[in-house]
Design a protein around this motif. Structure first.
Motif, PDB file in Angstrom:
ATOM      1  N   LYS A   9     -11.395  10.164  -2.995  1.00 11.91           N
ATOM      2  CA  LYS A   9     -11.122  11.074  -1.880  1.00 11.91           C
ATOM      3  C   LYS A   9     -12.149  10.834  -0.790  1.00 11.91           C
ATOM      4  N   VAL A  10     -11.672  10.504   0.426  1.00 15.19           N
ATOM      5  CA  VAL A  10     -12.575  10.187   1.532  1.00 15.19           C
ATOM      6  C   VAL A  10     -12.109  10.898   2.797  1.00 15.19           C
ATOM      7  N   ALA A  11     -13.047  11.000   3.750  1.00 14.37           N
ATOM      8  CA  ALA A  11     -12.714  11.483   5.095  1.00 14.37           C
ATOM      9  C   ALA A  11     -12.838  10.306   6.050  1.00 14.37           C
ATOM     10  N   ILE A  12     -11.871  10.194   6.990  1.00 14.18           N
ATOM     11  CA  ILE A  12     -11.889   9.100   7.963  1.00 14.18           C
ATOM     12  C   ILE A  12     -11.916   9.692   9.362  1.00 14.18           C
ATOM     13  N   GLU A  13     -12.891   9.249  10.163  1.00 15.37           N
ATOM     14  CA  GLU A  13     -13.090   9.783  11.514  1.00 15.37           C
ATOM     15  C   GLU A  13     -12.574   8.804  12.564  1.00 15.37           C
ATOM     16  N   TRP A  14     -12.210   9.371  13.724  1.00 12.49           N
ATOM     17  CA  TRP A  14     -11.858   8.595  14.909  1.00 12.49           C
ATOM     18  C   TRP A  14     -12.283   9.423  16.118  1.00 12.49           C
ATOM     19  N   LEU A  51     -12.081  -0.414   8.639  1.00 14.48           N
ATOM     20  CA  LEU A  51     -12.837   0.769   8.218  1.00 14.48           C
ATOM     21  C   LEU A  51     -14.307   0.400   8.069  1.00 14.48           C
ATOM     22  N   ARG A  52     -15.168   1.338   8.484  1.00 13.68           N
ATOM     23  CA  ARG A  52     -16.617   1.184   8.328  1.00 13.68           C
ATOM     24  C   ARG A  52     -17.176   2.468   7.753  1.00 13.68           C
ATOM     25  N   TYR A  53     -18.335   2.375   7.138  1.00 15.56           N
ATOM     26  CA  TYR A  53     -19.035   3.583   6.706  1.00 15.56           C
ATOM     27  C   TYR A  53     -19.533   4.323   7.941  1.00 15.56           C
ATOM     28  N   ALA A  54     -19.478   5.639   7.892  1.00 12.11           N
ATOM     29  CA  ALA A  54     -19.939   6.441   9.032  1.00 12.11           C
ATOM     30  C   ALA A  54     -21.447   6.636   9.008  1.00 12.11           C
ATOM     31  N   SER A  67     -14.832  -1.449  -3.632  1.00 17.74           N
ATOM     32  CA  SER A  67     -15.107  -0.785  -4.922  1.00 17.74           C
ATOM     33  C   SER A  67     -16.354   0.090  -4.860  1.00 17.74           C
ATOM     34  N   GLU A  68     -17.173  -0.103  -3.826  1.00 19.56           N
ATOM     35  CA  GLU A  68     -18.395   0.688  -3.700  1.00 19.56           C
ATOM     36  C   GLU A  68     -18.145   2.058  -3.087  1.00 19.56           C
ATOM     37  N   ILE A  69     -16.941   2.312  -2.602  1.00 16.22           N
ATOM     38  CA  ILE A  69     -16.630   3.609  -1.986  1.00 16.22           C
ATOM     39  C   ILE A  69     -16.613   4.687  -3.067  1.00 16.22           C
ATOM     40  N   LYS A  70     -17.292   5.793  -2.791  1.00 19.07           N
ATOM     41  CA  LYS A  70     -17.380   6.903  -3.757  1.00 19.07           C
ATOM     42  C   LYS A  70     -16.586   8.102  -3.248  1.00 19.07           C
ATOM     43  N   ASN A  71     -16.285   9.014  -4.150  1.00 16.95           N
ATOM     44  CA  ASN A  71     -15.656  10.264  -3.758  1.00 16.95           C
ATOM     45  C   ASN A  71     -16.542  11.002  -2.765  1.00 16.95           C
ATOM     46  N   GLY A  72     -15.925  11.537  -1.709  1.00 20.19           N
ATOM     47  CA  GLY A  72     -16.677  12.299  -0.714  1.00 20.19           C
ATOM     48  C   GLY A  72     -17.277  11.457   0.387  1.00 20.19           C
ATOM     49  N   THR A  73     -17.046  10.136   0.378  1.00 17.47           N
ATOM     50  CA  THR A  73     -17.600   9.264   1.412  1.00 17.47           C
ATOM     51  C   THR A  73     -16.903   9.520   2.746  1.00 17.47           C
ATOM     52  N   ILE A  74     -17.698   9.481   3.817  1.00 22.41           N
ATOM     53  CA  ILE A  74     -17.139   9.612   5.166  1.00 22.41           C
ATOM     54  C   ILE A  74     -17.031   8.215   5.766  1.00 22.41           C
ATOM     55  N   LEU A  75     -15.802   7.838   6.165  1.00 19.37           N
ATOM     56  CA  LEU A  75     -15.551   6.538   6.766  1.00 19.37           C
ATOM     57  C   LEU A  75     -15.194   6.712   8.239  1.00 19.37           C
ATOM     58  N   ARG A  76     -15.185   5.596   8.938  1.00 15.95           N
ATOM     59  CA  ARG A  76     -14.855   5.632  10.366  1.00 15.95           C
ATOM     60  C   ARG A  76     -13.890   4.489  10.670  1.00 15.95           C
ATOM     61  N   LEU A  77     -12.826   4.812  11.394  1.00 16.04           N
ATOM     62  CA  LEU A  77     -11.918   3.765  11.852  1.00 16.04           C
ATOM     63  C   LEU A  77     -12.567   3.079  13.048  1.00 16.04           C
TER      64      LEU A  77
END
Length: 711
Positions: A9-14, A51-54, A67-77
Motif C-alpha cells: 500500500k503506497v501513496a503517490i503524489e503529483w 515513479l520516484r521516492y518522495a 522490491s524495495e518498496i515497503k507498505n506506507g511508502t510515499i512515491l511521486r509521479l
C-alpha cells in the motif's frame, strides 16, 4: 486478514493534485501501474512518466528496484529518466545563465541516481559537461554544480576514466594549483583528481605531471578540515599508484616540503576533532610511509659485500673503540670473534649470516646502526653492561635487535596494503622525521629493561619477546601522542604490571575451576545473560549510524537504524551527514517488522559481500558485515563502523529472534560480569566466622559448604 505478500500500500503524489492511495501489485508490470496512475489524473503519454521516492535520495523506481518498496511508502509521479536527461541536457546548453544554473543544480542532484545517470551518459552527457569545464567560462556555483554532476556520474562506473581528455585534466589541476579558489570547487577538483589516479594507470602519470606536491601541502595549512582531507587523500592516491622506483623519490620530496610537521601542527594538533575520514587518510599515509621499509626488510645481507660488512665493523668499533686493534691477522680474527659474541650475534665468526633471514633482513642492521650513531651513549651502555656480565643473564643485543625489528614489522604490518575503513593511525609517528628508527630505539631499551626484570637467560629468549610484544601492543593501544608519552606508558607496563594484568584477565578462567565454583557460575549465568540481552536491546533502541558501502569519495553518505521501544519494528533511513546523538523515529522513513525477519547472516554469507566480491573486499570489511533477511525475499545490509557495534547489533538481533548471542563481546562480558558477581559472593563467604567445635548449626549464607580465601 493480512494483505497478500505481493501487495504494498503506497501513496503517490503529483504537484497540484490530491495524492492517490493505491495497492500496488508487485506482479504487475511497472508500466501498467504508471498508466493507471496517469489515468487517475487524466495525464496522457504515460510512457513519459516514472515513479520516484518522495523522501530521501528520491531515486527512480525500476523493475529491478521495486522490491524495495515497503507498505506506507510515499512515491511521486515524475517525468521519466530519459525525458529528464534530455531536458536537462538541452537546458545546460542554453544561453540563459539563470536557466543553465538551475539545470546544473538539478543535474547535480539527479546524477546520484543510477537510472538517470545511465540515460544521461547514453546521450553523451559526460562529454557535454567536460566541454563546459574545458571552456573555462564557468565559475562559482555554476562550476561547482558542473563538477559535482560530473563526479557523481563517473562514480557509477558506467564509462571508463581513461576517456578523459588531457585538456580536462589540465583545467581541473589548474583549480587545485590556484592560490585562491572557491572551497566547493576545490573540494570537487581534488576528489576528481583522486578518482582519476585510483581508477586509471595512464591518468596517474598525467595527473602527477600537472599537480605539484608543494601546492597540495599548501592546502593542508588551511582551517577547513574537508579540504585537508581531500588533499591528503590525493597525496595518498599518488603515493599508492606511484611505481616502486618513484615512491622513495616522492617520499623525499614530501619530507623536504615538511609534510609531516605540517600535518602534525595543522591537522593532528589543530583545534578541531579529527573526523573519521581524516583519521582514515592519516592511517593510510602512515601505512604507505612504513611500507617504504619493505624493500630493506626483504633484502638479505650479502656476506661477501664489503660495504655491508663495514656496517658491522662500525657497530663493533663504536661499542669497543676498535682503533687499537692488534696487527696480526690471527689475533685480530680472535678479537673480532670475541667482540661479536659480546655484541650478541648468533654467528660469532661471521655475523653477516645473522641478517640473511627475511624479514627483517637489512632493516635490522639499519636500525642497529641508527641507534649506534644517533643514540651512541645508549647503544654503548646496553652493549657493555651485558658483555661484562658473567652470570648467564646477559641480554644478547644483536639477536634481540634482529628479532625486535621483525616483531615491529609485524605489529605495524609493514608491507601490507591499507585496510578500507580502518582509522588506526598513531599521532606519535608524525612527531619525528625518523619515527620508525626512534620507535625502535625506545623498544630496544624496553627489551633490555624487561630482560633484566625477568632475570632472563638465553633459554628465556622467546618468553622475553612475548612479554615485550605485549608491552608494546598495550602501549600503542593507548594512542600516545608523542614518543615521550610512549616511554611513559611503557614505564608503567613493566614486567610486574604485565603479570598483574595477565593474572587479572585470567581470573575468570583459571581461578574458578573447583566444582562448587563451577556450580555457582552455572547458576549465575542465566541472569547475567538476561542482563546482557537487555543491554543489547537498549543499545538497538538508541540506534546506530552506518556508512554506505562502496562510496570511495570523501563525501560520506550515511544511514541510521534503530529498534522501536516496544522491540517490534526496525526503523531505518538515509541521512545527509553523520548524526550527533539520537535520530528521532519520524526521520526514519523505512521500517521492518521483527516478525518478518527470517534470519541474520554475517561475513561472506551476506548478499552485499557476494555482490562486492569483484572489488576484493578486505578481511576487515567482511568481519564487520551482517544482513537481516526478511519476508518475502528481501535483505537489509549493514557494515558496522567497528567491531563493538558489530557485536552489539548481531547479538541484539539474535536476542530478538530468540537465538543465542554468540559474539566475542558477549563471551567477554559474560565472563567479566560473572567474575564480578562471584567475587562479591565469595567475599561475603570470607566474612563467615567458623567457630571451633562443638559448632552450632550455622545459618548458611549460601548452599555451598566451603570457605574460599580470595585476594
Amino acid at each position: 486478514m493480512p494483505p497478500p505478500a505481493d501487495i504494498v500500500k503506497v501513496a503517490i503524489e503529483w504537484p497540484g493534485a490530491n495524492a492517490q492511495l493505491i495497492e500496488m501489485d508487485q506482479k504487475r508490470p511497472l508500466s501498467s501501474i504508471i498508466r493507471e496512475v496517469c489515468d487517475g489524473w487524466s495525464l496522457s503519454g504515460s510512457e513519459q512518466f516514472a515513479l520516484r521516492y518522495a523522501d530521501g535520495p528520491q531515486l527512480y523506481i525500476t523493475e529491478q528496484s521495486r522490491s524495495e518498496i515497503k507498505n506506507g511508502t510515499i512515491l511521486r509521479l515524475a517525468i521519466s529518466p530519459a525525458r529528464a536527461a534530455r531536458q536537462l541536457l538541452e537546458r545546460i546548453q542554453s544561453h540563459g545563465i539563470d536557466a543553465r544554473l538551475e539545470a546544473l543544480k538539478e543535474l547535480a542532484k539527479l546524477s546520484a541516481d543510477p537510472t538517470f545517470a545511465t540515460e544521461f551518459i547514453n546521450m553523451e552527457g559526460i562529454g557535454t559537461l567536460a566541454r563546459l569545464v574545458e571552456s573555462g567560462t564557468h565559475f562559482g556555483e555554476m562550476l561547482a554544480f558542473t563538477l559535482t554532476a560530473f563526479l557523481e556520474l563517473m562514480d557509477h562506473g558506467i564509462v571508463s576514466w581513461d576517456l578523459i581528455s588531457l585538456s580536462f585534466i589540465k583545467q581541473i589541476a589548474g583549480y587545485v594549483n590556484q592560490p585562491m579558489v572557491d572551497v566547493s570547487i576545490l573540494q570537487r577538483s581534488l576528489a576528481i583528481l583522486e578518482s582519476m589516479v585510483l581508477n586509471s594507470h595512464s591518468l596517474y602519470h598525467r595527473v602527477a605531471q600537472e599537480i605539484t606536491v608543494g601546492q597540495l601541502i599548501g592546502h593542508l595549512q588551511v582551517s577547513n578540515q574537508e579540504i585537508q582531507t581531500y588533499a591528503i587523500a590525493l597525496i595518498n592516491a599518488l603515493f599508492l599508484k606511484a611505481p616502486e622506483d618513484r615512491r622513495q623519490e616522492m617520499a623525499s620530496t614530501l619530507a623536504q616540503k615538511h609534510l609531516r610537521s605540517i600535518i602534525l601542527n595543522h591537522v593532528i594538533r589543530g583545534n578541531r576533532p579529527i573526523k573519521a575520514e581524516m583519521a582514515h587518510q592519516l592511517y593510510v599515509l602512515q601505512v604507505l610511509t612504513f611500507n617504504l621499509l619493505e624493500e630493506r626488510m626483504m633484502t638479505k645481507m650479502d656476506p661477501n659485500d664489503q660495504a655491508q660488512r663495514d656496517i658491522i665493523f662500525e657497530l663493533r668499533r663504536i661499542a669497543f673503540d676498535g682503533e687499537n686493534d692488534p696487527t696480526g691477522t690471527e689475533k685480530r680474527k680472535a678479537l673480532y670473534t670475541k667482540d661479536y659474541k659480546m655484541l650478541g650475534f648468533t654467528n660469532h665468526v661471521n655475523p653477516a649470516m645473522d641478517f640473511t633471514q627475511t624479514p627483517p633482513g637489512m632493516l635490522a642492521l639499519d636500525n642497529m646502526l641508527y641507534l649506534a650513531k644517533v643514540h651512541q651513549d645508549t647503544y654503548i651502555r646496553i652493549v657493555l653492561e651485558n658483555s661484562s656480565r658473567e652470570d648467564k643473564h646477559e641480554c644478547p643485543f644483536g639477536r634481540c635487535a634482529i628479532e625486535l625489528t621483525r616483531m615491529l614489522c609485524e605489529i605495524l604490518q609493514v608491507g601490507e596494503l591499507p585496510n578500507e575503513g580502518c582509522n588506526d593511525y598513531h599521532p606519535m609517528f608524525f612527531t619525528h622525521d625518523r619515527a620508525w628508527e626512534e620507535f625502535f630505539c625506545v623498544c630496544i631499551q624496553l627489551l633490555n629493561k624487561t630482560w633484566k626484570e625477568m632475570r632472563a637467560t638465553a633459554e628465556d629468549f622467546n618468553k622475553v619477546m612475548q612479554v615485550v610484544r605485549e608491552q608494546i601492543t598495550r602501549a600503542l593501544a593507548m594512542k600516545p601522542s608523542s614518543l615521550d608519552q610512549l616511554k611513559n606508558k611503557l614505564r608503567g607496563l613493566n614486567y610486574s604490571e604485565i603479570l598483574r594484568l595477565r593474572q587479572s584477565e585470567r581470573m575468570s578462567q583459571d581461578d574458578f575451576q573447583s566444582p562448587p565454583i563451577i556450580e555457582l557460575r552455572e547458576r549465575i549465568q542465566p541472569e547475567i545473560l538476561e542482563l546482557i540481552k537487555q543491554q543489547r536491546l537498549n543499545r538497538l533502541c538508541e540506534g546506530s549510524c552506518f556508512r554506505k558501502l562502496g562510496n570511495r569519495r570523501r563525501q560520506e553518505k550515511f544511514w541510521f537504524c534503530r529498534l522501536s521501544l516496544n522491540h517490534k519494528v526496525l526503523h531505518y533511513g538515509d541521512l545527509d551527514e553523520s548524526p550527533q546523538g539520537e535520530v528521532p523515529f519520524e526521520l526514519l522513513s523505512d521500517k521492518i517488522p521483527i516478525s518478518d525477519i527470517k534470519s541474520v547472516v554475517t561475513g561472506k554469507d551476506c548478499p552485499h559481500m557476494k555482490e562486492k566480491s569483484a572489488l576484493k573486499q578486505n578481511k576487515e570489511v567482511l568481519e564487520l558485515a551482517f544482513s537481516v533477511l526478511y519476508d518475502p525475499d528481501e535483505t537489509l545490509n549493514f557494515v558496522a563502523p567497528n567491531k563493538y557495534e558489530y557485536c552489539i547489533w548481531t547479538d541484539g538481533l539474535c536476542a530478538l529472534l530468540g537465538r543465542e548471542m554468540g559474539s566475542d563481546l558477549t563471551r567477554s562480558d559474560l565472563d567479566t560480569l560473572i567474575s564480578m558477581e562471584m567475587k562479591l559472593r565469595l567475599l561475603d563467604l570470607e566474612n563467615i566466622t567458623i567457630p571451633e567445635a562443638p559448632p552450632p548449626v550455622p545459618k548458611e549464607p549460601s548452599s555451598y559448604n566451603f570457605t574460599y580465601n580470595y585476594s
